[in-house]
Design an enzyme around this catalytic site. Sequence first.
Site, PDB file in Angstrom:
ATOM      1  N   HIS A 254       0.871  -1.167   0.000  1.00  0.00           N
ATOM      2  CA  HIS A 254       0.000   0.000   0.000  1.00  0.00           C
ATOM      3  C   HIS A 254       0.908   1.217   0.000  1.00  0.00           C
ATOM      4  CE1 HIS A 254      -2.990   2.935   1.160  1.00  0.00           C
ATOM      5  NE2 HIS A 254      -3.940   2.024   1.075  1.00  0.00           N
ATOM      6  N   ARG A 274      -6.835  10.274   0.042  1.00  0.00           N
ATOM      7  CA  ARG A 274      -6.671  10.760  -1.335  1.00  0.00           C
ATOM      8  C   ARG A 274      -8.013  10.799  -2.062  1.00  0.00           C
ATOM      9  NH1 ARG A 274      -3.185   6.624  -3.399  1.00  0.00           N
ATOM     10  NH2 ARG A 274      -3.390   5.640  -1.355  1.00  0.00           N
TER      11      ARG A 274
END
Length: 638
Positions: A254, A274
Amino acid sequence: EAEIERHSYDVLVIGAGGAGLRAAIAAHEAGLRVAIICKSLFGKAHTVMAEGGCAAAMGNANGNDSWQVHFRDTMRGGKFLNNWRMAELHAKEAPDRVWELETYGALFDRTKDGRISQRNFGGHEYPRLAHVGDRTGLELIRTMQQKIVSLQQADARARGNTGADESRLRVFAECTITDLIQTHRGGPVAGAFGYYRETGNFVVFRAPAVVLATGGIGKVAKVTSNSWECTGDGMGLALRAGSTLLNMEFVQFHPTGMVWPPSVKGILVTEGVRGDGGVLKNSDGTRFTFDYVPDVFREQYADNEAEADRWYADPEHNKRTPDLLPRDEVARAINSEVKAGRGSPHGGVFLDIASRLPKDEILRRLPSMYHQFKELADVDITAEPMEVGPTCHYVMGGIEVEPDTGAASRVPGLFASGEVAGGMHGSNRLGGNSLSDLLVFGKRSGDGAAAYVATLKGVYPAITDAQIDACRRIALAPTDKQDGENAYELHEELQQIMNDLVGIIRRAGEVQDALERLEKLKERAQHIRITGGRRFNPGWHLALDLRNMLAVAECVARAALLREESRGGHTRDDFPAMSAEWRQQNLICALNEARTGVDVVAQPLAAMRPDLLALFTRSELAKYYTDAEIADVSEEGV
Ligand code: FAD
């Protein structure tokens, strides 16, 4: 030695994460007696850590969404190595599984007009993640836990009693399974053997069907977002039972884990940051992801900040921000920036939400992230950027299963679902596609196990004392050595090897080196000695978990060495391109004849059904497929 406790059920579900609980509910609803066994406390499985949400093409936030678009995104994310049948079932059934959770009592965040809200996530064309703030996994587990209690209550009522009746559905918590029991090696499942973590006492479960739902392998890595439970037990159990693992070279890093302070290194920073507007910046303050959009994704991602920023409010008319490229791309981009000397003070990059959203919005949308950084790093994310870097997060590889039933086809009675199973996500998983995977294939594996049990007509394999004794001897081996190796040291060495030699970027020489070192570790692991008794003894638990971690690490390394291309969660420095020939091959790991290690062989992927292939344009497929494979596909697609 206390008498070994024994139980008998129709179906054993090993694991109480999202997949295990959904499988157990399905098998119980099919009228069977079910035991759920888990290493941690009931309600504390790794799944509770899931933050961002559960992907399902409900079309609430954008009416253009459909299962076909979700299917396409999933295949693109996985770089077309996915088991397409699983990706199809997943995209079609995820919305129903999410709705069903609300009938169990879940309450997802809402849109203004009262529908289930859906958020943006990397690789998903439309906002698609049903979520509960940034605590979605917790709600999923809480709800299914509640459902299980309500099923127990219904069982009690059916018998004219009050309260909860555990006789048809029971949870055995803090209980670790160390081996499966079969009629003979490779033969049908007869049950499982394990120990209670607290007392060290042994327990035997007799059952003709076992669903493995034991989750991932993160603890093989030095820096990981995963919980302590993720030691690859299900994969080890399956291998030893004669089953196979698929595509273990694909491990997802990740892009955004915490990098500082050292005690919390690896803890996840949800992609939701995000999705909700946060952007990645290097030490020059540059939004660097624009420099890393690969050719295959150029048409879908903005090439300038203005358009990327407009996309959040107007996705119809703008291309999406490359901050939300699939995870493998973003992780490699961060890796390159840090290597080029443009990293943050603690070796990551900056993730900035503070300058992008008002304080109260950040607090409302990302409450856990706010607390995580405030408490663990003394950083106020509403005022300053976070420092983030790649962390080992998810394994795309796993037990080879039949898509429709979750059957691990080489061992009758063995089923698998959730992160422990392979195929669904191809070479790279999209965020949000795991929680939906757990629900869709958890249910299917529970149904599959129930259907298998029905074929047995009540005649279940027996378990002999000799079989139990063999399991007991293996479990006790580390307790009867005079002197020997330390389990913690071996674990650290294993993590270091995987970190240094089989990490995000791989090279043949390094992986070979890793394999040689792993051989030595395996030999030393035979001589692990634990001190203290069996009563809550973490050293002993680790010694037993190491067996699985070593097997899994070997699978990852052997498959990584064999696959001479770069795709998704597998990057070969010496073979940087994606290869259309390699796309046609799955890599299958099995225990070798001598049972001392793992063999890997290539096995062709099944060709995608024409109606699914037609969902893509020919020019898109041409980026992944050989010409011969797409000879019949038209340019337009559907
Ligand atoms: P797990 O939840 O890992 O459960 C495994 C179970 O098996 C546990 O109960 C464990 O005790 C038990 N077990 C293991 N070994 C044994 C044994 N030997 N004997 C008995 N029991 C055993 N995915 C998304 O889709 N959306 C997200 O927003 C998201 N966020 C995430 C955030 C974080 C921090 C992390 C780490 C992952 C996230 N993921 C997300 C991924 C997702 O959470 C996992 O892939 C998923 O929860 C795995 O579920 P599972 O049911 O397969 O296994």
